[in-house]
Design a protein around this motif. Structure first.
Motif: not given
Ligand SMILES: C=CCn1c(=O)c2[nH]c(Cc3ccc(NC(C)=O)cc3)nc2n(CCCC)c1=O
Length: 604
Positions: A582, A460, A579
């Motif tokens: 994060e 990503r 994600y």
């Protein structure tokens, strides 16, 4: 001794800009004197960006081997530069953002305190320019008269950097005049040092509008106007001032009626960003009068205008494009741009001294590789995978004169994209701005052979800004969300994937010029003229809505390019949810809520 307009050989005398005594350049003059005292150059040269200055710099570089002249018949006034073999790309692990608070740099940046950063860099700069000329490069990112533009000054000991900055920015006297009017500029200090990989650092001090880069002569590390100023420092400045500095191409799509709509698009590497920015429509479309205009291929600065729309400029004046893969087939406009007055870095060379790279397919073949050795396919490619061309944007046949418009161009659509062999359809439209920011934040792309590491690993890279956001990524997403205010006429946000593959591993979409068909649908959606299929991940085109005349898609292609794989997207949204964690506690709740909303609608 070379020096077109050396102000003084004895640097104890104050180094002042030509004719600037007592003007608003006091801060600049003081900074230059301070740097000269630290780096101790033999001479100081204030760059004026003139042809004469460029000619003498090039003559000097030809004499000392920094530049090698290429075939004057086929590539007039074009040059080859070979960088040090281990100085061929950006060095993310040696790139730092030095904010007072580490949290402000965020988990997406290496951090050091400003005090430690300055101490470490000044120790490297001490005396580093002895025996060298210190070049002072005033430059403007964006059209000289535009309120969206911002100025900087790069001090460097590399004439190669001067020659490249002259192409990539508005460099010299006009920029110095604007700095004198405004009194504000980003300070960039650069030295190639001893080109020792152990003594190589690129430090950003966004709160001081300052960059210090030592030990690399390569593009993104040395041409400080590009990634360092126009993205890392500018993204921080833009957050404070209410605008956006993005890693995006800008193109204009002109229809047969003569209407042009502008699109800004972010892609990670290896997705063909420059190819899209310079797209040539398919034959049928060209015959009807469709045109694609190039405003920029890498960086986009945009801010709300009086009418609530976002207006964008390309802050750069040139292209620093990847050479391998550039051909008459993949990008005829790019190839046409680099036939003269171009600097090539780390490409191969043919027997008759023409530049060469993998994928050029022009019937010539290389005899010398990017290291200067006899080309031998066994040893590796003739051109380094990250080899580049530096060329003025004006040389591109599709360059739009709107790129010089001080007001910028109004953005109708923002596009995020990535390389996804599975799951992701050809195109979908976000429901609204908040959903669009989530689409950008979740952007994923598969690695390719050109990059290091394995092939096909999905990583990503939010808005393709992960290596370039000069502050805490979570704050960056909050900043994007903040534009969704009443009265704003925000662009629609789309996601594209040119790289979907069939079960046989072949690409399902012809891509290249045929991508215009997708851009056409986007503009129809912006104008409320095209339908769509509503799905939990956003609006997909009705198959019939996309003009597919002239191309035939297999059953599998139609199903996968325009389809929605429910189970697959459940998995994907679970991964997106993880994600978002994060980037730590500052992640805006609105973005997490949006991810939850879609994840829940996928469970239904
Ligand atoms: C505007 C063009 C965008 N684009 C694309 O749209 C694109 N699509 C593909 C995949 C592909 C490759 C070869 C074919 N060849 C034929 C004959 O169909 C088709 C698609 N490669 C593409 N590339 C090259 C990527 C490496 C930088 C690419 O740049």
């Amino acid at each position: 001794m070379f020096a077109v307009n050396a102000i003084s050989h004895d640097v104890s005398k104050p180094a002042v800009a030509p004719g600037s005594e007592g003007s608003k350049l006091a801060a600049l003059n003081a900074w230059v004197a301070e740097v000269a005292a630290l780096t101790q150059p033999d001479a100081i040269h204030w760059c004026d960006g003139s042809d004469a200055e460029n000619a003498s710099l090039i003559a000097r570089m030809q004499a000392d081997g920094t530049l090698i002249k290429l075939n004057e018949k086929t590539h007039p006034n074009s040059w080859l530069h070979r960088s040090h073999p281990d100085d061929v790309a950006r060095v993310e692990h040696l790139t730092f953002v030095c904010t007072r608070e580490q949290e402000d740099a965020g988990p997406n940046n290496h951090w050091m305190s400003p005090a430690d950063g300055h101490k470490q860099m000044d120790a490297l700069f001490a005396g580093c320019m002895k025996g060298r000329t210190m070049y002072v490069i005033p430059y403007c990112m964006g059209p000289i008269e535009s309120p969206l533009s911002r100025c900087g000054v790069e001090i460097t000991d590399s004439p190669y950097v001067v020659a490249n900055m002259r192409i990539m920015t508005r460099m010299g006297a006009p920029a110095l005049a604007r700095i004198e009017r405004e009194g504000k500029f980003v300070r960039g200090l650069h030295s190639i040092g001893e080109l020792d990989p152990e003594r190589r650092f690129i430090m950003h001090f966004p709160e001081e509008l300052t960059i210090k880069s030592y030990g690399s002569g390569y593009g993104g590390n040395a041409l400080l106007g590009k990634k360092c100023h126009a993205l890392r420092i500018a993204s921080h400045q833009a957050r404070n001032e209410g605008w956006l500095a993005e890693h995006m191409l800008i193109l204009g799509l002109e229809n047969p009626q003569g209407e042009t709509h502008y699109v800004a698009a972010a892609f990670p590497s290896a997705c063909g960003k420059t190819n899209l920015a310079m797209l040539i429509p398919p034959e049928g479309y060209r015959a009807q009068g469709w045109k694609v205009w190039t405003v920029g291929d890498d960086i986009c600065w945009m801010r709300p205008g009086a009418d609530g729309r976002l207006y964008a400029i390309n802050p750069e004046a040139g292209f620093f494009g990847v050479a391998p893969g550039t051909s008459d087939k993949s990008n005829p406009n790019a190839l046409a741009s680099i036939q003269h007055d171009t600097i090539f870095t780390n490409v191969g060379v043919t027997a008759d001294n023409q530049p060469w790279w993998e994928g050029l397919d022009n019937g010539h073949s290389p005899v010398t590789d990017w290291r200067g050795n006899a080309y031998d396919a066994v040893k590796g490619p003739a051109a380094h995978p990250n080899s580049r061309f530096t060329v003025s944007a004006r040389q591109c046949p599709s360059y739009s004169e709107q790129a010089e418009n001080p007001a910028g161009v109004p953005i109708s659509a923002i596009v995020f994209g990535g390389r996804r062999a599975s799951l992701v359809p050809l195109v979908f439209e976000a429901r609204d701005w908040k959903h669009g920011v989530l689409v950008g934040a979740a952007m994923g792309s598969e690695t390719t052979a050109a990059a290091t590491g394995a092939v096909g690993v999905m990583r990503r890279d939010p808005m393709a800004m992960k290596p370039f956001c000069g502050y805490n990524f979570a704050d960056y997403f909050s900043h994007w969300l903040s534009f969704d205010q009443n009265g704003a006429k925000l662009p629609k946000i789309f996601h594209v994937n040119w790289f979907r593959k069939g079960d046989d591993g072949k690409f399902l979409w012809p891509g290249f010029g045929d991508n215009l068909r997708v851009l056409e649908w986007m503009i129809q959606r912006v104008k409320g003229e095209a339908g769509s299929v509503e799905t939990p991940i956003g609006h997909l085109p009705n198959q019939g809505d996309l003009n597919l005349d002239g191309i035939t898609l297999s059953e599998e292609a139609q199903a996968k390019l325009f389809g929605f794989d429910h189970a697959g997207w459940q998995t994907e949204f679970a991964s997106i949810g993880e994600y978002l964690e994060e980037y730590g506690p500052r992640m805006p709740q609105a973005l997490k809520d949006e991810q939850q909303r879609i994840a829940r609608s996928l469970e239904g």
